[in-house]
Design an enzyme around this catalytic site. Sequence first.
Site, short mmCIF file in Angstrom:
data_model
loop_
_atom_site.label_atom_id
_atom_site.label_comp_id
_atom_site.label_asym_id
_atom_site.label_seq_id
_atom_site.Cartn_x
_atom_site.Cartn_y
_atom_site.Cartn_z
CB CYS A 9 38.23 46.37 31.70
SG CYS A 9 38.15 44.62 32.08
CB THR A 10 43.37 43.87 30.95
OG1 THR A 10 42.81 43.12 32.04
CG2 THR A 10 44.33 44.91 31.50
CD GLU A 11 39.75 40.66 31.31
OE1 GLU A 11 40.69 39.93 31.68
OE2 GLU A 11 39.38 41.67 31.94
CG MET A 66 43.90 38.87 38.36
SD MET A 66 44.69 40.05 39.45
CE MET A 66 46.23 40.41 38.58
CB THR A 83 43.83 43.37 36.19
OG1 THR A 83 42.47 43.77 36.40
CG2 THR A 83 44.52 43.39 37.53
CG ASN A 84 42.58 48.93 33.62
OD1 ASN A 84 42.98 50.07 33.49
ND2 ASN A 84 42.62 48.04 32.64
CB THR A 85 39.54 45.99 38.79
OG1 THR A 85 38.65 46.27 37.69
CG2 THR A 85 38.78 46.07 40.09
#
Length: 229
Positions: A196-198, A10, A83-85
């Site tokens: 956000c992990t991206e 994700m 993932t954060n969300t």
Amino acid sequence: MKTIGLIGGMSWESTITYYEILNKEVVSALGGFHSAKIMMYNVDFAELEENMSTGNWDGNAKILSEASKRLEAAGADFIVIATNTMHKLVPQIEKSIHIPILHIADATAAAIKRDGHKKVALLGTKFTMTQDFIKERLLKAGLEVIVPDEKDIELVNDVIFNELCLGKVLDSSRKEYQRIINSMKALGAEGVILGCTEIGMLITQKDSSLPVYDTTIIHATEAARMALA
């Protein structure tokens, strides 16, 4: 060593970073041929993204709860959601399992407080920036949290989903993120959370006028520490 139950995909781009950090932290602590004990369930992000777009959060809770149950049944000692969300769904996921979830916001708040900061900017998906599932835990930890204005929230979100999650890293987007970080600094932010992990693909400390708190690095590092405790 405890076994980490890692829910990835994700997106898979940021899950690579989790895998790398977990193993590097373990070998740094133990040396030799050691590596982290990890069980990973990699979801199909297209299914979750469609559910987010239509507001079907219960559908995503079902997917992640099933993933968590499978990891628990396979022998994981705790869960890490990469993932954060999707931490929005932690309360629902926790009801389906008997092992703990290492919350990304708790690990991040602890890192910020260790550095003595109190007011931080939060960047992430529009869900993370506008809803309370991350901010509330940061506030409970004693931090003040600010986010960009509505226009910049949309810009940050668009870059995440239309570029970073697809592996695209553009200099033009980096400059926009830098502008936003500078505007948050002007409002008194003492650090910026890459929530956000991206985002870490686009912004590192050398790109920021504020101390950077990359939730991917913080979360994965804390997961390794928890596995070794």
